[in-house]
Motif scaffolding. Structure first.
Motif, PDB file in Angstrom:
ATOM      1  N   LEU B 178      -6.182  -5.197   1.320  1.00 33.64           N
ATOM      2  CA  LEU B 178      -4.734  -5.423   1.356  1.00 33.64           C
ATOM      3  C   LEU B 178      -4.432  -6.901   1.166  1.00 33.64           C
ATOM      4  O   LEU B 178      -3.514  -7.282   0.434  1.00 33.64           O
ATOM      5  CB  LEU B 178      -4.156  -4.957   2.695  1.00 33.64           C
ATOM      6  CG  LEU B 178      -3.954  -3.463   2.876  1.00 33.64           C
ATOM      7  CD1 LEU B 178      -3.465  -3.165   4.275  1.00 33.64           C
ATOM      8  CD2 LEU B 178      -2.944  -2.936   1.865  1.00 33.64           C
ATOM      9  N   TYR B 184      -0.004  -7.326  -5.519  1.00 31.57           N
ATOM     10  CA  TYR B 184       0.261  -6.057  -6.197  1.00 31.57           C
ATOM     11  C   TYR B 184       1.009  -5.115  -5.256  1.00 31.57           C
ATOM     12  O   TYR B 184       0.962  -5.286  -4.046  1.00 31.57           O
ATOM     13  CB  TYR B 184      -1.053  -5.398  -6.623  1.00 31.57           C
ATOM     14  CG  TYR B 184      -1.865  -6.241  -7.563  1.00 31.57           C
ATOM     15  CD1 TYR B 184      -1.627  -6.203  -8.936  1.00 31.57           C
ATOM     16  CD2 TYR B 184      -2.851  -7.090  -7.084  1.00 31.57           C
ATOM     17  CE1 TYR B 184      -2.360  -6.991  -9.799  1.00 31.57           C
ATOM     18  CE2 TYR B 184      -3.592  -7.883  -7.954  1.00 31.57           C
ATOM     19  CZ  TYR B 184      -3.342  -7.830  -9.303  1.00 31.57           C
ATOM     20  OH  TYR B 184      -4.064  -8.609 -10.163  1.00 31.57           O
ATOM     21  N   LEU B 186       1.298  -2.235  -2.947  1.00 30.73           N
ATOM     22  CA  LEU B 186       0.186  -1.673  -2.188  1.00 30.73           C
ATOM     23  C   LEU B 186       0.527  -0.370  -1.477  1.00 30.73           C
ATOM     24  O   LEU B 186      -0.303   0.181  -0.777  1.00 30.73           O
ATOM     25  CB  LEU B 186      -0.284  -2.692  -1.143  1.00 30.73           C
ATOM     26  CG  LEU B 186      -0.950  -3.926  -1.714  1.00 30.73           C
ATOM     27  CD1 LEU B 186      -1.095  -4.986  -0.655  1.00 30.73           C
ATOM     28  CD2 LEU B 186      -2.308  -3.567  -2.276  1.00 30.73           C
ATOM     29  N   ASP B 187       1.767   0.102  -1.672  1.00 29.41           N
ATOM     30  CA  ASP B 187       2.197   1.254  -0.886  1.00 29.41           C
ATOM     31  C   ASP B 187       1.322   2.466  -1.128  1.00 29.41           C
ATOM     32  O   ASP B 187       0.836   3.100  -0.193  1.00 29.41           O
ATOM     33  CB  ASP B 187       3.649   1.597  -1.218  1.00 29.41           C
ATOM     34  CG  ASP B 187       4.538   0.408  -0.982  1.00 29.41           C
ATOM     35  OD1 ASP B 187       4.207  -0.380  -0.082  1.00 29.41           O
ATOM     36  OD2 ASP B 187       5.527   0.260  -1.703  1.00 29.41           O
ATOM     37  N   SER B 190      -2.170   1.932   0.280  1.00 29.91           N
ATOM     38  CA  SER B 190      -2.339   2.073   1.736  1.00 29.91           C
ATOM     39  C   SER B 190      -2.167   3.523   2.156  1.00 29.91           C
ATOM     40  O   SER B 190      -2.822   3.992   3.083  1.00 29.91           O
ATOM     41  CB  SER B 190      -1.393   1.177   2.535  1.00 29.91           C
ATOM     42  OG  SER B 190      -0.361   0.697   1.777  1.00 29.91           O
ATOM     43  N   THR B 219       6.898  -0.725   5.232  1.00 31.41           N
ATOM     44  CA  THR B 219       5.730   0.100   4.925  1.00 31.41           C
ATOM     45  C   THR B 219       5.818   1.422   5.687  1.00 31.41           C
ATOM     46  O   THR B 219       5.531   2.485   5.159  1.00 31.41           O
ATOM     47  CB  THR B 219       4.440  -0.623   5.345  1.00 31.41           C
ATOM     48  OG1 THR B 219       4.553  -1.975   4.925  1.00 31.41           O
ATOM     49  CG2 THR B 219       3.239  -0.001   4.719  1.00 31.41           C
ATOM     50  N   PHE B 223       5.753   5.325   4.603  1.00 23.58           N
ATOM     51  CA  PHE B 223       4.862   6.305   5.231  1.00 23.58           C
ATOM     52  C   PHE B 223       5.664   7.467   5.790  1.00 23.58           C
ATOM     53  O   PHE B 223       5.285   8.608   5.665  1.00 23.58           O
ATOM     54  CB  PHE B 223       4.045   5.641   6.340  1.00 23.58           C
ATOM     55  CG  PHE B 223       2.770   5.042   5.852  1.00 23.58           C
ATOM     56  CD1 PHE B 223       2.795   3.991   4.966  1.00 23.58           C
ATOM     57  CD2 PHE B 223       1.558   5.542   6.256  1.00 23.58           C
ATOM     58  CE1 PHE B 223       1.622   3.436   4.499  1.00 23.58           C
ATOM     59  CE2 PHE B 223       0.373   4.996   5.790  1.00 23.58           C
ATOM     60  CZ  PHE B 223       0.408   3.944   4.912  1.00 23.58           C
TER      61      PHE B 223
ATOM     62  N   THR C 375       0.819 -10.476   4.887  1.00 19.09           N
ATOM     63  CA  THR C 375       0.798  -9.269   4.053  1.00 19.09           C
ATOM     64  C   THR C 375       1.419  -8.138   4.873  1.00 19.09           C
ATOM     65  O   THR C 375       0.742  -7.516   5.677  1.00 19.09           O
ATOM     66  CB  THR C 375      -0.658  -8.900   3.692  1.00 19.09           C
ATOM     67  OG1 THR C 375      -1.353 -10.094   3.344  1.00 19.09           O
ATOM     68  CG2 THR C 375      -0.701  -7.929   2.552  1.00 19.09           C
ATOM     69  N   PRO C 376       2.680  -7.893   4.662  1.00 21.92           N
ATOM     70  CA  PRO C 376       3.364  -6.930   5.550  1.00 21.92           C
ATOM     71  C   PRO C 376       2.747  -5.544   5.548  1.00 21.92           C
ATOM     72  O   PRO C 376       2.820  -4.833   6.545  1.00 21.92           O
ATOM     73  CB  PRO C 376       4.784  -6.884   4.973  1.00 21.92           C
ATOM     74  CG  PRO C 376       4.931  -8.129   4.194  1.00 21.92           C
ATOM     75  CD  PRO C 376       3.574  -8.501   3.702  1.00 21.92           C
ATOM     76  N   GLU C 377       2.103  -5.171   4.440  1.00 21.15           N
ATOM     77  CA  GLU C 377       1.526  -3.824   4.385  1.00 21.15           C
ATOM     78  C   GLU C 377       0.457  -3.613   5.450  1.00 21.15           C
ATOM     79  O   GLU C 377       0.177  -2.489   5.840  1.00 21.15           O
ATOM     80  CB  GLU C 377       0.908  -3.545   3.011  1.00 21.15           C
ATOM     81  CG  GLU C 377       1.918  -3.263   1.917  1.00 21.15           C
ATOM     82  CD  GLU C 377       2.422  -4.533   1.272  1.00 21.15           C
ATOM     83  OE1 GLU C 377       2.052  -5.637   1.758  1.00 21.15           O
ATOM     84  OE2 GLU C 377       3.180  -4.441   0.298  1.00 21.15           O
ATOM     85  N   THR C 378      -0.153  -4.699   5.905  1.00 22.92           N
ATOM     86  CA  THR C 378      -1.250  -4.531   6.863  1.00 22.92           C
ATOM     87  C   THR C 378      -0.784  -3.949   8.197  1.00 22.92           C
ATOM     88  O   THR C 378      -1.606  -3.574   9.023  1.00 22.92           O
ATOM     89  CB  THR C 378      -1.942  -5.880   7.149  1.00 22.92           C
ATOM     90  OG1 THR C 378      -0.941  -6.812   7.542  1.00 22.92           O
ATOM     91  CG2 THR C 378      -2.659  -6.401   5.928  1.00 22.92           C
ATOM     92  N   ILE C 379       0.514  -3.860   8.369  1.00 23.89           N
ATOM     93  CA  ILE C 379       1.022  -3.285   9.625  1.00 23.89           C
ATOM     94  C   ILE C 379       0.528  -1.853   9.803  1.00 23.89           C
ATOM     95  O   ILE C 379       0.500  -1.346  10.915  1.00 23.89           O
ATOM     96  CB  ILE C 379       2.565  -3.340   9.656  1.00 23.89           C
ATOM     97  CG1 ILE C 379       3.119  -2.975  11.017  1.00 23.89           C
ATOM     98  CG2 ILE C 379       3.172  -2.474   8.599  1.00 23.89           C
ATOM     99  CD1 ILE C 379       2.963  -4.025  12.044  1.00 23.89           C
ATOM    100  N   VAL C 380       0.079  -1.211   8.719  1.00 20.88           N
ATOM    101  CA  VAL C 380      -0.421   0.161   8.883  1.00 20.88           C
ATOM    102  C   VAL C 380      -1.654   0.200   9.783  1.00 20.88           C
ATOM    103  O   VAL C 380      -2.039   1.251  10.252  1.00 20.88           O
ATOM    104  CB  VAL C 380      -0.772   0.851   7.541  1.00 20.88           C
ATOM    105  CG1 VAL C 380       0.439   0.972   6.664  1.00 20.88           C
ATOM    106  CG2 VAL C 380      -1.876   0.122   6.818  1.00 20.88           C
TER     107      VAL C 380
END
Lengths: 237, 260, 416
Positions: B178, B184, B186-187, B190, B219, B223, C375-380
């Motif tokens: 990530l 890029y 990343l949705d 992930s 994010t 989800f 990297t906000p996506e890492t919140i997953v």
């Protein structure tokens, strides 16, 4: 013919254990499968039972090929080498369970009395001594009425009285016309019970015949010595 | 198979370990509820415990059971029973009794605390369902590992490594990718990466049902859009099912070829 | 002669009492079956400083223009129904009082900000005990000062931001007191734009789509003892200076982009004694400097404080940080803000000299929150074992988080 084995090969990794075994076991006799450690006795027996899957060759039991088949085991009573049972189960539960699994008529009461197991019926298997466990093991094997009986080291841990009972039991089953395969390290026991000797060496059948034939071949008078001397004399059977 | 299952199951639910496991969850449930007095908060804390512990215990228990019952398995193999039935029976026996310990152990304290009246009941059942799934998945994986390795120590090691990988290392790799590809979009990545790991998938499934999902922000919204719908939920259950079935197939395959 | 002479006023009152009638200041009674059954017409008949008493009933009127100093008072909450045709009251005169009316059905328009009550360029108004429902904008003060909005109840049913209005809006107004109002279900509960010296006290603003209270370009305002609950964001303070925020409660402003308080380009403010409870983000701070955060309680928030962009010389003292998922989130390695003498529930240090202050500094920034900022996506990975492990290792030896971002005097016990 009870068992017919043709050209049986088995490899464990690089180790070629059985190198083309051909063997015919006839009905109504007691066969002792002998051989030094690592000669492939257990592998042979397990192949017959379907526990080891051969690389090559065919086995049929009572005229049925055993490949991809499991029902034929209903015709075999097998006594495994080390009786290690589920620890949390009681003896009578285990007996009941095996009966339940095999779904055949059984005569366990006589055997329980014979080996004096009554006091242990309600004990958990983990609390039993090795000898007692072996007695349970024997009961589990002989309580069914199958045409073929395979005994892997049946004498382990038995007291003299139980040993005598075991021998009587084997003879009785023989008179009932059953075929019996035995492996044992106790030569005296083998000599007493066996009709035929199958001697395995390095994955091949080195000798097959009666005790008398063996004694003649090896020019020995004593069975134990004959077995010890077998590899040093003569050619294949 | 049902007979084997029955006996393995009885054998296990009478063993000390099942009681320990059951009592552990029972104690955990009571302690959490006593400390929090709030069912939904207890569910969050439970999630943390469950996601780490269930796979670990499933793995260790599975391997242990397999190796401990090896001789008994041999006894069964000589009986007129189909091979796969023996292993399936044992597998379902272990996974079933572990799941039962979990469900009863946690269920009893929560029921006593009036869960039925609380609206956290759905979150809680989801917790138990994913917990049961994780149990089945990891017992299955450990059985496959055990049946493939005659050496106990090796089998044990591989099983723990597998757990470590899925519980920790996977997330580390996930995090690194990530960060590495942060420019890029990343949705999708992930989403897929989460769905592929049963532990992550369970974690997200539970998180999304809780208030705490708001922390997931944008994010999380994506989800939620996926997992929150009926389709997404079905897809995740399907993925968990695949994760459950794959080890079973592997086990059957291995069992067919294995020498004993 | 001066009208502001109090003596003069009293005389007036006395005369009214004595005469008991309506020579100077008349009281008009309005009811559906009375001679006067229209508010609009009665206002036309009335003269300055008259009182209109509206009896119980329903009055279907809109665009009621109040162009002279009047007291308009309802008895048992008469209903004024605008039938969605436009505004209801428009006040264009000083010294107008509206009291105890039930206003419903303001016309929704995409071109005009229709309000239930609009005050235009008028001072000394008093709007109290009103109930406003089915509204677009509620009370709209336009270039109007020195008035009071007191004890009103504004209940909207806003669904989308684009077709909803604000509960109480102040535009170019100053010296207004807004207190004990209850505003819910509007876009912004209370909205201030270019409005200074406003006092906002004891209001409850909840379930609003956007903000409970919103400041834009407004300075020297004070808000105290208000409750902001379940709004998109509790309070947004933007581009304003010298705002004092005291003893307010910010609760359950919970959602993917919800804040207890949002500070953007704010300087020289004081934030003290507030409670931030169960908000996704307690305070979101962006480009705000010289702010004192004192004695606030942050309880069970996702992020207690999130700092975005450059913020300098802020000071955090004596706050309680209790059970927040993240105490502080920071997006740079640079820190010019001071943390001192706060209580942190996740502090695990010890106090050997028993002075009530932990001997080991507390580092409130978790590595995970740093990573998430990057990297906000890492919140997953929230609440995964992996993140717990690296958070622990970062706490033991910080590598990524600002080294000087720490509370060197963490309290051992919670500030009472």
């Amino acid at each position: 013919m009870t068992i017919e084995i043709t050209n049986l090969h088995k490899k464990f990794g690089k180790n070629q254990v059985l190198k083309g075994v051909d063997l015919t076991i006839d009905k109504g006799s007691i066969y002792a499968i002998l051989g030094p450690n690592g000669s492939g006795k257990t592998t042979l027996i397990k192949s017959i039972l379907g526990m080891v899957i051969p690389n090559k060759g065919a086995i049929s039991v009572l005229d049925t090929p055993i490949k991809k088949n499991w029902r034929y085991r209903k015709k075999i009573d097998y006594l495994p080498q080390i009786a290690n049972f589920p620890p949390n189960i009681k003896v009578n539960e285990l007996i009941h369970m095996i009966k339940d699994l095999r779904n055949s008529p059984s005569a366990e009461y006589q055997l329980i009395t014979l080996f004096g197991l009554e006091p242990f019926l309600n004990k958990k298997l983990s609390t039993l001594s090795g000898g007692t466990k072996q007695k349970v093991n024997i009961v589990l094997t002989f309580m069914f009425d199958s045409p073929l009986i395979i005994l892997d080291e049946p004498t382990t841990g038995l007291d003299p009285k139980a040993l005598i009972s075991l021998k009587e039991l084997i003879q009785k089953e023989k008179t009932n016309g059953k075929t019996i395969l035995i492996t044992s390290h106790i030569m005296q026991f083998v000599e007493e019970v066996a009709d035929e000797i199958v001697y395995l060496l390095e994955g091949e059948i080195y000798f097959k015949g009666s005790i008398e034939q063996l004694l003649n071949r090896t020019e020995q008078t004593d069975f134990e010595h004959a077995i010890a001397a077998i590899t040093t004399t003569g050619s294949h059977a | 198979m049902l007979k084997i299952l029955k006996y393995s199951f009885y054998d296990l639910i009478r063993s000390r370990w099942s009681y320990v496991y059951f009592l552990f969850y029972l104690a955990l449930g009571f302690v959490l509820l006593f400390l929090n007095n709030d069912v939904s908060k207890a569910v969050i804390t439970l999630m943390n415990v469950i996601i780490v512990l269930i796979p670990l215990i499933g793995t260790i228990f599975g391997v242990m059971y397999y190796y401990n019952s090896r001789e008994f398995t041999e006894l069964l193999l000589a009986q007129p029973i189909r091979r796969s039935s023996i292993f399936m029976g044992q597998y379902f026996g272990v996974a079933g009794s572990l799941s039962l310990s979990l469900i009863l152990g946690l269920g009893i304290p929560f029921l006593l605390y009036g869960l039925l009246k609380s609206n956290a009941i759905f979150d809680f059942s989801l917790l138990l369902v994913t917990g049961a799934f994780l149990t089945f998945i990891f017992v299955g994986l450990s059985f496959v590992i055990a049946i493939s390795n005659e050496n106990k120590i090796k089998g044990f090691g591989y099983a723990v490594l597998l757990w470590l990988f899925l519980a920790v290392v996977y997330d580390g790799l996930f995090l690194m990718s990530l960060i590495l590809f942060e420019e890029y979009p990343l949705d999708t990545f992930s989403l897929v990466a989460t769905a592929l790991n049963p532990i992550d998938l369970s974690r997200i499934l539970i998180l999304l049902k809780l208030d705490i999902s708001a922390l997931l922000g944008y994010t999380g919204a994506i989800f939620k859009k996926f997992f929150g719908t009926d389709l997404g939920f079905l897809v995740s259950i399907a993925i968990l099912l695949v994760w459950t079935v794959l080890p079973i197939l592997g086990l059957r395959h291995k069992a067919k070829k294995k020498d004993f | 002669m001066t009208t502001h002479n109090p003596h003069h006023k009293y005389t007036l009152v006395l005369i009214m009492l004595f005469m008991g009638s309506f020579v100077w200041a008349k009281t008009w009674t309005i009811c559906p079956t009375c001679e006067h059954n229209s508010i609009k017409q009665t206002i036309q008949l009335a003269v300055d400083h008259d009182t209109l008493v509206i009896q119980k009933g329903t009055y279907k009127e809109f665009e009621i223009l109040v162009d002279k100093p009047l007291v308009i008072k309802g008895v048992e909450y008469p209903i004024v129904d605008g039938e969605k045709k436009g505004e209801i009251f428009r006040i264009v005169s000083d010294h107008v009082t509206l009291d105890g009316l039930f206003l419903i059905n303001v016309g929704v328009s995409y071109t005009k900000d229709n309000a239930a009550i609009r005050v235009v360029q008028s001072n000394h108004f008093l709007i109290q005990n009103m109930v406003l429902e089915q509204l677009f904008f509620g009370i709209y003060l336009e270039k109007s000062s020195k008035g009071k909005v007191y004890h009103n109840r504004i209940i909207g049913e806003a669904v989308d931001e684009y077709n909803s209005g604000n509960g109480i809006q102040l535009w170019y107004s100053s010296d207004v007191e807004v207190s004990k109002n209850h505003v819910q279900g509007t876009r912004d509960g209370i909205y201030l734009e270019f409005s200074d010296q406003i006092t906002i006290t004891d209001n409850v603003s909840m379930d609003n789509l956007r903000y409970g209270l919103h400041f834009m370009f407004s300075n020297h305002d004070i808000y105290t003892r208000n409750t902001f609950e379940n709004n998109g964001a509790g309070v947004a303070v933007m581009f304003s200076k010298f705002i004092t925020m005291k003893n307010n409660t910010f609760r359950k402003n919970w959602g993917t982009a919800a804040y207890g308080m949002l500070l953007k380009e704010i300087n020289d403010a004081e934030i003290s004694g507030n409670t931030f409870e169960e908000n996704t983000i307690g305070i979101n701070i962006e480009g705000s400097n010289r702010i004192q955060y004192i004695n606030n309680d942050f309880i069970g928030n996702g992020w207690a404080i999130r700092v975005v962009g450059a913020c300098y010389t802020n000071s955090f003292k004596g706050n309680n940080f209790l059970y927040n998922s993240f105490d502080i989130s920071y997006n740079s390695k640079l820190n010019d803000n001071k943390f001192e003498g706060n209580f942190w529930s996740s502090y695990t240090g010890y106090d050997l000299d028993k002075d009530g202050i932990g001997d080991v500094p507390y580092r409130p920034v978790k590595l995970f929150s740093y990573v998430v900022n990057r990297t906000p996506e890492t919140i997953v990975l929230l609440r995964s074992l992996f993140m717990d492990i690296i958070d622990f290792s970062e706490r033991v030896s910080p590598v990524f988080t600002p080294d000087n971002l720490k509370d060197v005097q963490p309290l051992m016990k919670i500030r009472p």
